[in-house]
Write an enzyme that holds these catalytic residues in place. Structure first.
Site, PDB file in Angstrom:
ATOM      1  N   ASP A 203     -34.498 -64.924  66.600  1.00 54.76           N
ATOM      2  CA  ASP A 203     -34.313 -63.473  66.646  1.00 54.76           C
ATOM      3  C   ASP A 203     -35.481 -62.740  65.999  1.00 54.76           C
ATOM      4  OD1 ASP A 203     -31.922 -63.774  67.927  1.00 54.76           O
ATOM      5  OD2 ASP A 203     -30.677 -63.449  66.151  1.00 54.76           O
TER       6      ASP A 203
ATOM      7  N   ASP B 219     -35.277 -55.660  75.502  1.00 54.04           N
ATOM      8  CA  ASP B 219     -35.961 -55.544  76.790  1.00 54.04           C
ATOM      9  C   ASP B 219     -36.014 -54.087  77.229  1.00 54.04           C
ATOM     10  OD1 ASP B 219     -36.483 -58.220  77.032  1.00 54.04           O
ATOM     11  OD2 ASP B 219     -34.853 -58.634  78.434  1.00 54.04           O
TER      12      ASP B 219
END
Length: 244
Positions: free
Chosen positions: A48, A110
């Site tokens: 992450d 994204d």
């Protein structure tokens, strides 16, 4: 900015890195980056964290360089951070992790990266690029891209398959725009006429995104009608059986 499906527990959605690297190049870079991924794991770095840093790099490349008209260098920076797609995915595979949180984080970032890229184009054309029409086209690309993604996610959330990809999805939007931006930026190095590639690419992405949005809306309308009809038919059958 994107861990693989098996490792991150998300549906098969092309990420920026996967879009820009074909399967043979990905296989090569996966082998090259595996030791680096293992090094990060030993240092306690999580997938992450790499995802976050990769997104930050894309944002910096887009919002620092693009508004100043430095299209070539901005694209180079973004492309370098694309490799975080491979590094964090490699780390997740080595750790054997599958995480709903990772899938959520990946998809959310994204959208942030997409907004930064097309926002950077819009800022350039609103400023030094001095083209209000292309500024508007860039904003449309940004907005339509977000809505295209939303239509699929929303359709799936109400139980529909949304069985359509569409003409221009995220991978196509980004590859077309970034390749055109990088090449257009070479005008600063004396390459004549190449600066027109980005405007053409933005128009292509805008039209393609609109077509894709229409395709998905039509698909969701059809699938929802079919689902409602099937539910009504099942309810009628059950009521008939009860009455008998």
């Amino acid at each position: 900015m994107g861990q693989p499906v098996a490792s991150r527990g998300r549906t098969a959605t092309p990420t920026l890195g996967k879009a820009m690297l074909n399967k043979y190049a990905r296989a090569f870079f996966t082998r090259v980056l595996t030791p680096f991924a293992a090094f990060l794991i030993r240092r306690g770095v999580s997938p992450d964290t790499v995802t976050l840093l990769g997104t930050a790099g894309v944002i910096a490349g887009a919002l620092v360089f693009y508004p100043r008209g430095e299209l070539f260098w901005g694209t180079i920076v973004i492309t370098l951070f694309v490799f975080s797609d491979l590094v964090d995915g490699n780390m997740a595979r080595q750790l054997g992790r599958s995480s709903r949180w990772g899938a959520f984080l990946d998809s959310t970032l994204d959208r942030v990266a997409d907004g930064a890229i097309f926002g950077g184009f819009a800022l350039w054309y609103a400023g030094g690029g001095n083209d209000i029409v292309l500024c508007a086209v860039s904003i449309f690309c940004l907005t339509s891209g977000q809505v295209v993604s939303y239509t699929k996610a929303r359709g799936e959330s109400i139980g529909l398959p949304v069985a359509v990809n569409g003409l221009v999805e995220r991978a196509e939007r980004l590859v077309i725009s970034l390749v055109a931006a990088g090449l257009s930026g070479m005008h600063a190095f004396g390459v004549p006429g190449i600066q027109y590639l980005l405007p053409v690419a933005l128009w292509i992405v805008a039209v393609g995104s609109l077509v894709t949005l229409i395709q998905r809306v039509v698909t969701v309308r059809r699938e929802s009608a079919e689902a409602d009809a099937a539910a009504a038919s099942e309810s009628t059958t059950q009521n008939t059986g009860t009455a008998s």
